[in-house]
Design a protein around this motif. Structure first.
Motif, PDB file in Angstrom:
ATOM      1  N   GLU A  52       0.463  30.437   4.975  1.00 13.49           N
ATOM      2  CA  GLU A  52       0.393  31.593   5.880  1.00 13.49           C
ATOM      3  C   GLU A  52      -0.562  31.305   7.042  1.00 13.49           C
ATOM      4  O   GLU A  52      -0.275  31.638   8.197  1.00 13.49           O
ATOM      5  CB  GLU A  52      -0.072  32.837   5.116  1.00 13.49           C
ATOM      6  N   GLN A  53      -1.688  30.673   6.752  1.00 14.28           N
ATOM      7  CA  GLN A  53      -2.644  30.318   7.800  1.00 14.28           C
ATOM      8  C   GLN A  53      -2.027  29.313   8.779  1.00 14.28           C
ATOM      9  O   GLN A  53      -2.246  29.413   9.990  1.00 14.28           O
ATOM     10  CB  GLN A  53      -3.925  29.745   7.195  1.00 14.28           C
ATOM     11  N   LYS A  68       0.297  31.145  11.104  1.00 16.89           N
ATOM     12  CA  LYS A  68      -0.453  31.891  12.121  1.00 16.89           C
ATOM     13  C   LYS A  68      -0.986  30.944  13.194  1.00 16.89           C
ATOM     14  O   LYS A  68      -0.915  31.247  14.392  1.00 16.89           O
ATOM     15  CB  LYS A  68      -1.593  32.668  11.455  1.00 16.89           C
ATOM     16  N   LEU A  69      -1.505  29.808  12.794  1.00 16.37           N
ATOM     17  CA  LEU A  69      -2.024  28.838  13.766  1.00 16.37           C
ATOM     18  C   LEU A  69      -0.931  28.340  14.699  1.00 16.37           C
ATOM     19  O   LEU A  69      -1.142  28.233  15.914  1.00 16.37           O
ATOM     20  CB  LEU A  69      -2.665  27.651  13.045  1.00 16.37           C
ATOM     21  N   THR A  70       0.241  28.047  14.148  1.00 16.30           N
ATOM     22  CA  THR A  70       1.320  27.552  15.006  1.00 16.30           C
ATOM     23  C   THR A  70       1.863  28.660  15.904  1.00 16.30           C
ATOM     24  O   THR A  70       2.198  28.409  17.052  1.00 16.30           O
ATOM     25  CB  THR A  70       2.460  26.889  14.209  1.00 16.30           C
ATOM     26  N   PHE A  71       1.922  29.886  15.386  1.00 18.71           N
ATOM     27  CA  PHE A  71       2.348  31.007  16.229  1.00 18.71           C
ATOM     28  C   PHE A  71       1.389  31.163  17.401  1.00 18.71           C
ATOM     29  O   PHE A  71       1.817  31.281  18.553  1.00 18.71           O
ATOM     30  CB  PHE A  71       2.412  32.311  15.427  1.00 18.71           C
ATOM     31  N   ASP A  72       0.096  31.154  17.111  1.00 17.81           N
ATOM     32  CA  ASP A  72      -0.897  31.319  18.168  1.00 17.81           C
ATOM     33  C   ASP A  72      -0.803  30.199  19.202  1.00 17.81           C
ATOM     34  O   ASP A  72      -0.981  30.439  20.396  1.00 17.81           O
ATOM     35  CB  ASP A  72      -2.303  31.377  17.576  1.00 17.81           C
ATOM     36  N   ALA A  73      -0.503  28.983  18.756  1.00 14.58           N
ATOM     37  CA  ALA A  73      -0.350  27.859  19.690  1.00 14.58           C
ATOM     38  C   ALA A  73       0.889  28.043  20.574  1.00 14.58           C
ATOM     39  O   ALA A  73       0.873  27.682  21.752  1.00 14.58           O
ATOM     40  CB  ALA A  73      -0.264  26.547  18.919  1.00 14.58           C
ATOM     41  N   CYS A  74       1.942  28.614  20.016  1.00 15.61           N
ATOM     42  CA  CYS A  74       3.174  28.847  20.782  1.00 15.61           C
ATOM     43  C   CYS A  74       3.037  30.024  21.735  1.00 15.61           C
ATOM     44  O   CYS A  74       3.715  30.064  22.767  1.00 15.61           O
ATOM     45  CB  CYS A  74       4.342  29.107  19.833  1.00 15.61           C
ATOM     46  N   ASP A  75       2.183  30.970  21.397  1.00 15.60           N
ATOM     47  CA  ASP A  75       1.954  32.157  22.226  1.00 15.60           C
ATOM     48  C   ASP A  75       0.980  31.786  23.344  1.00 15.60           C
ATOM     49  O   ASP A  75      -0.186  32.168  23.337  1.00 15.60           O
ATOM     50  CB  ASP A  75       1.418  33.291  21.357  1.00 15.60           C
ATOM     51  N   ILE A  76       1.468  31.046  24.295  1.00 13.65           N
ATOM     52  CA  ILE A  76       0.638  30.446  25.338  1.00 13.65           C
ATOM     53  C   ILE A  76      -0.143  31.494  26.134  1.00 13.65           C
ATOM     54  O   ILE A  76      -1.321  31.302  26.442  1.00 13.65           O
ATOM     55  CB  ILE A  76       1.500  29.559  26.260  1.00 13.65           C
ATOM     56  N   ARG A 105      11.540  26.192   6.265  1.00 14.43           N
ATOM     57  CA  ARG A 105      10.383  25.640   5.565  1.00 14.43           C
ATOM     58  C   ARG A 105      10.640  24.260   4.974  1.00 14.43           C
ATOM     59  O   ARG A 105       9.712  23.487   4.787  1.00 14.43           O
ATOM     60  CB  ARG A 105       9.894  26.599   4.489  1.00 14.43           C
ATOM     61  N   HIS A 106      11.901  23.932   4.741  1.00 19.26           N
ATOM     62  CA  HIS A 106      12.224  22.608   4.196  1.00 19.26           C
ATOM     63  C   HIS A 106      11.832  21.493   5.171  1.00 19.26           C
ATOM     64  O   HIS A 106      11.680  20.344   4.777  1.00 19.26           O
ATOM     65  CB  HIS A 106      13.708  22.516   3.852  1.00 19.26           C
ATOM     66  N   LEU A 107      11.622  21.829   6.446  1.00 21.51           N
ATOM     67  CA  LEU A 107      11.217  20.846   7.441  1.00 21.51           C
ATOM     68  C   LEU A 107       9.705  20.635   7.442  1.00 21.51           C
ATOM     69  O   LEU A 107       9.212  19.680   8.041  1.00 21.51           O
ATOM     70  CB  LEU A 107      11.657  21.293   8.839  1.00 21.51           C
ATOM     71  N   TYR A 108       8.987  21.523   6.773  1.00 22.82           N
ATOM     72  CA  TYR A 108       7.533  21.471   6.751  1.00 22.82           C
ATOM     73  C   TYR A 108       7.080  20.647   5.562  1.00 22.82           C
ATOM     74  O   TYR A 108       7.493  20.891   4.436  1.00 22.82           O
ATOM     75  CB  TYR A 108       6.973  22.894   6.642  1.00 22.82           C
ATOM     76  N   SER A 109       6.251  19.657   5.790  1.00 22.72           N
ATOM     77  CA  SER A 109       5.831  18.772   4.707  1.00 22.72           C
ATOM     78  C   SER A 109       4.369  18.963   4.326  1.00 22.72           C
ATOM     79  O   SER A 109       3.831  18.185   3.560  1.00 22.72           O
ATOM     80  CB  SER A 109       6.062  17.311   5.101  1.00 22.72           C
ATOM     81  N   GLY A 110       3.735  19.991   4.872  1.00 23.32           N
ATOM     82  CA  GLY A 110       2.323  20.209   4.594  1.00 23.32           C
ATOM     83  C   GLY A 110       2.088  20.915   3.270  1.00 23.32           C
ATOM     84  O   GLY A 110       3.025  21.251   2.547  1.00 23.32           O
ATOM     85  N   PRO A 111       0.816  21.116   2.949  1.00 19.06           N
ATOM     86  CA  PRO A 111       0.467  21.776   1.680  1.00 19.06           C
ATOM     87  C   PRO A 111       0.781  23.257   1.696  1.00 19.06           C
ATOM     88  O   PRO A 111       0.854  23.869   2.756  1.00 19.06           O
ATOM     89  CB  PRO A 111      -1.049  21.545   1.596  1.00 19.06           C
ATOM     90  N   GLY A 112       0.974  23.802   0.525  1.00 20.33           N
ATOM     91  CA  GLY A 112       1.044  25.234   0.385  1.00 20.33           C
ATOM     92  C   GLY A 112       2.408  25.874   0.508  1.00 20.33           C
ATOM     93  O   GLY A 112       2.524  27.074   0.506  1.00 20.33           O
ATOM     94  N   VAL A 113       3.473  25.095   0.606  1.00 25.16           N
ATOM     95  CA  VAL A 113       4.800  25.697   0.707  1.00 25.16           C
ATOM     96  C   VAL A 113       5.603  25.312  -0.514  1.00 25.16           C
ATOM     97  O   VAL A 113       5.606  24.163  -0.942  1.00 25.16           O
ATOM     98  CB  VAL A 113       5.543  25.300   1.994  1.00 25.16           C
ATOM     99  N   ASN A 114       6.224  26.296  -1.108  1.00 26.48           N
ATOM    100  CA  ASN A 114       7.093  26.055  -2.259  1.00 26.48           C
ATOM    101  C   ASN A 114       8.525  26.210  -1.809  1.00 26.48           C
ATOM    102  O   ASN A 114       8.916  27.259  -1.338  1.00 26.48           O
ATOM    103  CB  ASN A 114       6.800  27.061  -3.372  1.00 26.48           C
TER     104      ASN A 114
END
Length: 82
Positions: A5-6, A9-17, A72-81
């Protein structure tokens, strides 16, 4: 998961230029371009047609979360099931 979730939020904030709390079509185009994805306006339209559920011509945080969760299957970071 809180960590995922964090990250959302971080990626949303980065996209919200412009820090409006929403992602505009122009911002989406800029972000895709940053990643070397030169999308046609029709491609951006397709994303907005599917995920801009309130038809505001912007992507809200809730709509962005739905988009990320759907891909989400494209995301390889921690915390996603998957």
């Amino acid at each position: 998961d809180k960590e995922f979730e964090q990250q959302i939020k971080l990626t949303f904030d980065a996209c919200d230029i412009d820090k409006s709390g929403f992602i505009s079509r122009g911002e989406a185009h800029q972000v895709f371009s940053l990643f070397g994805m030169d999308l046609e306006p029709e491609d951006i339209d397709a994303v907005f047609d599917e995920y801009d559920t309130d038809h505001s011509n912007t992507i809200s945080y809730a709509e962005y979360k739905r988009l990320v969760w759907h891909h989400r299957h494209l995301y390889s970071g921690p915390g996603v099931n998957t």
